[in-house]
Write a protein that holds these residues in place. Sequence first.
Motif, PDB file in Angstrom:
ATOM      1  N   SER A  15       0.821  -1.212   0.000  1.00 55.36           N
ATOM      2  CA  SER A  15       0.000   0.000   0.000  1.00 55.36           C
ATOM      3  C   SER A  15       0.857   1.265   0.000  1.00 55.36           C
ATOM      4  O   SER A  15       0.450   2.290  -0.560  1.00 55.36           O
ATOM      5  N   VAL A  16       2.043   1.187   0.593  1.00 53.84           N
ATOM      6  CA  VAL A  16       2.959   2.337   0.557  1.00 53.84           C
ATOM      7  C   VAL A  16       3.376   2.600  -0.885  1.00 53.84           C
ATOM      8  O   VAL A  16       3.451   3.748  -1.322  1.00 53.84           O
ATOM      9  N   LEU A  17       3.593   1.516  -1.625  1.00 55.97           N
ATOM     10  CA  LEU A  17       3.953   1.677  -3.028  1.00 55.97           C
ATOM     11  C   LEU A  17       2.841   2.417  -3.770  1.00 55.97           C
ATOM     12  O   LEU A  17       3.090   3.337  -4.555  1.00 55.97           O
ATOM     13  N   ALA A  18       1.591   2.040  -3.490  1.00 55.26           N
ATOM     14  CA  ALA A  18       0.464   2.720  -4.133  1.00 55.26           C
ATOM     15  C   ALA A  18       0.434   4.195  -3.747  1.00 55.26           C
ATOM     16  O   ALA A  18       0.241   5.067  -4.604  1.00 55.26           O
ATOM     17  N   SER A  19       0.636   4.482  -2.471  1.00 55.21           N
ATOM     18  CA  SER A  19       0.625   5.876  -2.028  1.00 55.21           C
ATOM     19  C   SER A  19       1.738   6.669  -2.709  1.00 55.21           C
ATOM     20  O   SER A  19       1.551   7.835  -3.060  1.00 55.21           O
ATOM     21  N   ALA A  20       2.888   6.022  -2.914  1.00 58.37           N
ATOM     22  CA  ALA A  20       4.004   6.708  -3.563  1.00 58.37           C
ATOM     23  C   ALA A  20       3.619   7.102  -4.983  1.00 58.37           C
ATOM     24  O   ALA A  20       3.939   8.194  -5.455  1.00 58.37           O
ATOM     25  N   LEU A  21       2.902   6.214  -5.673  1.00 60.05           N
ATOM     26  CA  LEU A  21       2.532   6.491  -7.056  1.00 60.05           C
ATOM     27  C   LEU A  21       1.518   7.631  -7.146  1.00 60.05           C
ATOM     28  O   LEU A  21       1.367   8.251  -8.193  1.00 60.05           O
ATOM     29  N   LEU A  22       0.809   7.888  -6.077  1.00 61.02           N
ATOM     30  CA  LEU A  22      -0.183   8.968  -6.081  1.00 61.02           C
ATOM     31  C   LEU A  22       0.339  10.218  -5.381  1.00 61.02           C
ATOM     32  O   LEU A  22      -0.378  11.198  -5.237  1.00 61.02           O
ATOM     33  N   GLY A  23       1.576  10.170  -4.931  1.00 61.66           N
ATOM     34  CA  GLY A  23       2.119  11.314  -4.203  1.00 61.66           C
ATOM     35  C   GLY A  23       1.385  11.566  -2.894  1.00 61.66           C
ATOM     36  O   GLY A  23       1.189  12.698  -2.490  1.00 61.66           O
ATOM     37  N   LEU A  24       0.985  10.493  -2.240  1.00 59.77           N
ATOM     38  CA  LEU A  24       0.203  10.635  -1.005  1.00 59.77           C
ATOM     39  C   LEU A  24       0.978  10.157   0.216  1.00 59.77           C
ATOM     40  O   LEU A  24       0.397   9.761   1.216  1.00 59.77           O
ATOM     41  N   LEU A  25       2.301  10.208   0.131  1.00 64.28           N
ATOM     42  CA  LEU A  25       3.102   9.764   1.269  1.00 64.28           C
ATOM     43  C   LEU A  25       3.141  10.851   2.336  1.00 64.28           C
ATOM     44  O   LEU A  25       3.080  12.036   2.029  1.00 64.28           O
ATOM     45  N   PRO A  26       3.269  10.445   3.608  1.00 68.58           N
ATOM     46  CA  PRO A  26       3.367  11.447   4.672  1.00 68.58           C
ATOM     47  C   PRO A  26       4.705  12.199   4.614  1.00 68.58           C
ATOM     48  O   PRO A  26       5.627  11.801   3.902  1.00 68.58           O
ATOM     49  N   GLU A  27       4.778  13.235   5.407  1.00 67.42           N
ATOM     50  CA  GLU A  27       5.935  14.143   5.426  1.00 67.42           C
ATOM     51  C   GLU A  27       7.273  13.450   5.643  1.00 67.42           C
ATOM     52  O   GLU A  27       8.279  13.861   5.077  1.00 67.42           O
ATOM     53  N   ASN A  28       7.299  12.450   6.505  1.00 66.62           N
ATOM     54  CA  ASN A  28       8.589  11.870   6.881  1.00 66.62           C
ATOM     55  C   ASN A  28       9.063  10.808   5.906  1.00 66.62           C
ATOM     56  O   ASN A  28       9.993  10.067   6.195  1.00 66.62           O
ATOM     57  N   ALA A  29       8.424  10.716   4.734  1.00 69.99           N
ATOM     58  CA  ALA A  29       8.830   9.704   3.766  1.00 69.99           C
ATOM     59  C   ALA A  29       9.944  10.252   2.877  1.00 69.99           C
ATOM     60  O   ALA A  29       9.927  11.414   2.492  1.00 69.99           O
ATOM     61  N   GLU A  30      10.905   9.385   2.567  1.00 69.72           N
ATOM     62  CA  GLU A  30      11.951   9.737   1.607  1.00 69.72           C
ATOM     63  C   GLU A  30      11.888   8.714   0.488  1.00 69.72           C
ATOM     64  O   GLU A  30      11.794   7.515   0.745  1.00 69.72           O
ATOM     65  N   THR A  31      11.936   9.202  -0.751  1.00 66.21           N
ATOM     66  CA  THR A  31      11.832   8.267  -1.867  1.00 66.21           C
ATOM     67  C   THR A  31      13.103   8.295  -2.704  1.00 66.21           C
ATOM     68  O   THR A  31      13.865   9.252  -2.684  1.00 66.21           O
ATOM     69  N   ALA A  32      13.308   7.207  -3.459  1.00 64.93           N
ATOM     70  CA  ALA A  32      14.403   7.148  -4.418  1.00 64.93           C
ATOM     71  C   ALA A  32      13.887   6.420  -5.641  1.00 64.93           C
ATOM     72  O   ALA A  32      12.845   5.762  -5.579  1.00 64.93           O
ATOM     73  N   GLY A  33      14.603   6.534  -6.752  1.00 66.99           N
ATOM     74  CA  GLY A  33      14.193   5.873  -7.974  1.00 66.99           C
ATOM     75  C   GLY A  33      13.212   6.729  -8.747  1.00 66.99           C
ATOM     76  O   GLY A  33      13.063   7.926  -8.481  1.00 66.99           O
ATOM     77  N   SER A  34      12.537   6.104  -9.710  1.00 70.27           N
ATOM     78  CA  SER A  34      11.587   6.862 -10.524  1.00 70.27           C
ATOM     79  C   SER A  34      10.370   6.013 -10.839  1.00 70.27           C
ATOM     80  O   SER A  34      10.416   4.781 -10.796  1.00 70.27           O
TER      81      SER A  34
END
Lengths: 218, 349
Positions: B58-77
Amino acid sequence: MLELDAITAGYEPRKPVIAGISLSVRPGESVGLLGPSGCGKSTLARVAALLHRPDAGRVVIDGTEATGWRHRAPRSQRTAFGVVFQQPRLSADPRLTLSALIAEPLRATGRAAEAADGAREFAARVGLGEDLLGRRPHEVSDGQLQRACVARALILRPRWLVCDEMTAMLDASTTAALVRVVEDYRADSGAGLLAVGHDRVLLERWCDRTVHWSEPAA
Amino acid sequence: MTTSTVDAVTTPVLDVRGLSVRFRMRGGRFIRAVTDAHFTLAAGERLALVGESGCGKSVLASALLGLLPENAETAGSAVLGGGPGAGGGSGPGGGSGPGGGTDLLAADERTLARSIRGRKVGLVPQSPAAHLTPVRTVRSQLEETVRELLRTPRAALRKTAEEVAERASFPADHLDRYPHELSGGLAQRAATALALIGDAPLLLADEPTTGLDRDLVERTVDELARHTGDSRALLMITHDLAAAERIADRIAVMYAGRIVEIADAGDFFGARGPRHPYARGLLDALPERHFTPTPGMPPELGALPEGCAFAERCARVSEKCRVQPLFEDAVACHHVSLDAPEALEAEHA
């Protein structure tokens, strides 16, 4: 023997959700009650576990007719049942640690002294490690929380188990693991089981016999 | 949307490369929810991402929608809609990816809100009853979304909303009801109708069948498959293997934040079976198969081991498993190359 005899029950006057339903479970037997959502099977499970007072009909537990429901049920009857619900988040007090959650029935029945050991023993049975026992529900996954709820249902060593869609929120591996926990407990204790659900494949694999609820409120 | 150019055929709808998400916690700890995910999705394709609860899907899904919380750090594309004519989202701050698509991880909130959510990615939510606004009727919510996404003039709103409802098989005589007056199945259809309004090329369904009974699960996923058709791509996140088997072309298995296997659905559920030991365990746990659980539980995402995260539950663990296996040939396991079908049979016997 757990006998449900001509049960009529519902939530509003003159609008029964179930009408005149009878079902019985022999000691040590496992019965799967199958039906689509909204058919009233959860209501019947709640009546069986003395959590919802029926409008008509009798519930007989090991030869004694139930006369009170919820807090009016005598303790000996109330504690004869272990109940597991579908949604662990809704059936777990968010303020309790998993350890306190599992041991809550011991505390509620004046056996607080046994709480720590009991929680550890039953946590181990459901595969929860010590490291998780200090956490609160929001710090664990649905699967881990449901494991704790199963431990809580077993901790008073009930003669009857009522599992209402116990695994509907869970993945296949956790489902198989929790069914095994319940079955191991039943093999030890000889407890009977009423498992309510909509997954025919699961209940037919799990239970001695299944009852199909084809007509809602029939 | 016209998708008849050569580029639209060869460029995937979604191209995810090295996607990682970690959450920064107090005391400098990290929760690694998604690690190095790679996959692509083409138009007309249906990919099911399966795994246990808490594995990071579900975190992956949230990442694709730009719905991650403030403390999230992402990498890749995660590049959406490469190819000409589809890169409308790459305005200022819109994180252009190769081929002119939009990198969902780099895009800013303004771009996500104005040109991605609903327009490029349609979300079919996990619990529709909670997704719908409780104090407004289904009609009012459909009309609002139609107005926002399609700029439909006021006079045509009512009719367009009714057409949208019909597309998702939502009955017209229930349009004036409030969400709490709908059954689970109808609430699901209302949410699906909303997801389809923007005609997004990517449908993202996050556990669309949780809590539904079997008939309704089948109907819901069949409808998702129908809406995917040839022109859209579907990413369905689910723990329900039967639902995945019913409609997916490909299966991606996630464990402890990593995709450990991607397989053709026919192979995965058919005679060949899964190749990763975890995936095999997942199938064996089904009541219609062995009904045996994989012992133990997944590791904590905040305390992942150095090597293979599945090693401590795996029957085939060896020295090699101390090192993180590479995702090669669509599977991440040190032992797969040794597997002959007969060896697997012997193991199950």
